[in-house]
Design an enzyme around this catalytic site. Structure first.
Site, PDB file in Angstrom:
ATOM      1  CE  LYS A 128      -4.147 -73.895 -63.348  1.00  0.00           C
ATOM      2  NZ  LYS A 128      -5.506 -74.253 -63.841  1.00  0.00           N
ATOM      3  CE  LYS A 158      -5.921 -86.896 -65.214  1.00  0.00           C
ATOM      4  NZ  LYS A 158      -5.172 -85.961 -66.076  1.00  0.00           N
ATOM      5  CG  HIS A 160     -10.173 -89.598 -73.440  1.00  0.00           C
ATOM      6  ND1 HIS A 160     -10.710 -89.165 -74.625  1.00  0.00           N
ATOM      7  CD2 HIS A 160      -8.901 -89.109 -73.395  1.00  0.00           C
ATOM      8  CE1 HIS A 160      -9.815 -88.457 -75.295  1.00  0.00           C
ATOM      9  NE2 HIS A 160      -8.711 -88.406 -74.565  1.00  0.00           N
ATOM     10  CG  ASP A 212     -18.355 -83.131 -60.306  1.00  0.00           C
ATOM     11  OD1 ASP A 212     -17.977 -84.239 -59.864  1.00  0.00           O
ATOM     12  OD2 ASP A 212     -18.384 -82.112 -59.593  1.00  0.00           O
TER      13      ASP A 212
END
Length: 311
Positions: free
Chosen positions: A152, A204, A224, A240
């Site tokens: 991937k 992100k 985290h 989320d």
């Protein structure tokens, strides 16, 4: 078209060229989702009536974690060209090198991603992006096998490099780091829009490049930080990870984003008291919440966007 030698005009050239070329490239459903997400939450939180974290709460948590983890300096580190971009969250001056290192660090340990990046550099040469893009997929997979999800990630990296070349005529994104003669740089929003327009690059990953490579005040949320944000009641229980990042990037003081990111990741990795829900092991952040929990917790459902799979 002859390019000007002016840095400020170079930035304009890259933007206009990208726009022209992107018009001929069909937008994938995944890319369309990311675009809608960014357009919706670029300038406001997805939880408009949720008041946490306040600046004072952010400062308090920063001070608590700084005292608990003094060995982890919150001073921003200058990107070094010799650094392993996977081991340093993309803390290198080359934007594409930073992207590749951040992609390799997804869903694996720091040790494994660092080995994968070192192996990639040995196999193809440091920042030899043309060689990586043109090589057989199997060769790239073999080079990064140590990092996990090699098939991937190899596809993501090769497709990214080819897309950058199609859009800009070269495998480079250094225009995102340029400063024009007028002293202006591209905005964080424009850089985020450019980076996330490539398949495999989510909010992100783009935020890590902004923060560690480009020195911007962005706040990336990994697993985290997402977990600790719930412990601290900094987001509604329904949030989320993607919406958590959108919310915290708007709420946290700019000068604390880098330090909190580093310290929260370190605490999340090492504190046994907040790794599992219901753990009875002491945790300094749990203690902070118990002493400072507001009398009433507000909650707000965001505009519904199914973005849980966006990295």
């Amino acid at each position: 078209m002859k390019r000007s030698s002016s840095p400020s005009l170079d930035i304009t050239y890259h933007q206009s060229t990208a726009m022209i070329k992107s018009q001929s490239i069909p937008e994938s459903p995944h890319r369309a989702k990311k675009r809608r997400l960014l357009e919706t939450y670029t300038f406001e939180s997805p939880f408009l009536n949720f008041p946490h974290p306040t600046p004072s709460e952010a400062v308090a948590v920063f001070n608590i974690l700084s005292k608990a983890h003094p060995q982890y300096a919150s001073t921003r580190m200058i990107p070094k060209s010799t650094s392993n971009s996977a081991a340093t969250c993309g803390n290198v001056p080359n934007v594409i090198d930073s992207l590749i290192g951040t992609i390799l660090s997804q869903n694996t340990s720091g040790k494994n991603s660092s080995r994968a990046k070192s192996s990639l550099d040995v196999a193809f040469g440091r920042n030899n992006f043309a060689a990586i893009a043109s090589s057989p997929r199997e060769a790239v997979v073999e080079a990064i096998r140590h990092g996990g999800l090699a098939n991937k990630k190899a596809a993501t990296i090769q497709n990214l490099l080819k897309s950058v070349e199609e859009r800009h005529g070269e495998i480079s994104l250094q225009h995102l780091a340029e400063t024009g003669k007028d002293g202006k740089q591209l905005s964080d929003e424009d850089i985020m829009k450019e980076l996330t327009s490539y398949d495999g690059v989510g909010p992100k990953t783009a935020s890590c490049v902004l923060m560690f490579c480009l020195g911007r005040d962005s706040f990336a949320v990994d697993t985290h930080i997402f977990r600790l944000s719930k412990v601290l009641d900094w987001v509604p229980s329904s949030a989320d990870r993607i919406l958590t990042q959108a919310h915290l990037d708007k709420m946290l003081p700019a000068e604390l984003k880098y330090g909190l990111h580093v310290l929260m990741i370190q605490h999340g990795r090492t504190c046994k008291g907040c790794k599992k829900v219901g753990s009875s092991t002491p945790c300094i952040l749990k203690d902070f919440v118990k002493k400072n929990r507001p009398s009433s917790k507000l909650s707000e459902e965001p505009v519904v966007l199914d973005e849980a799979s966006v990295i």
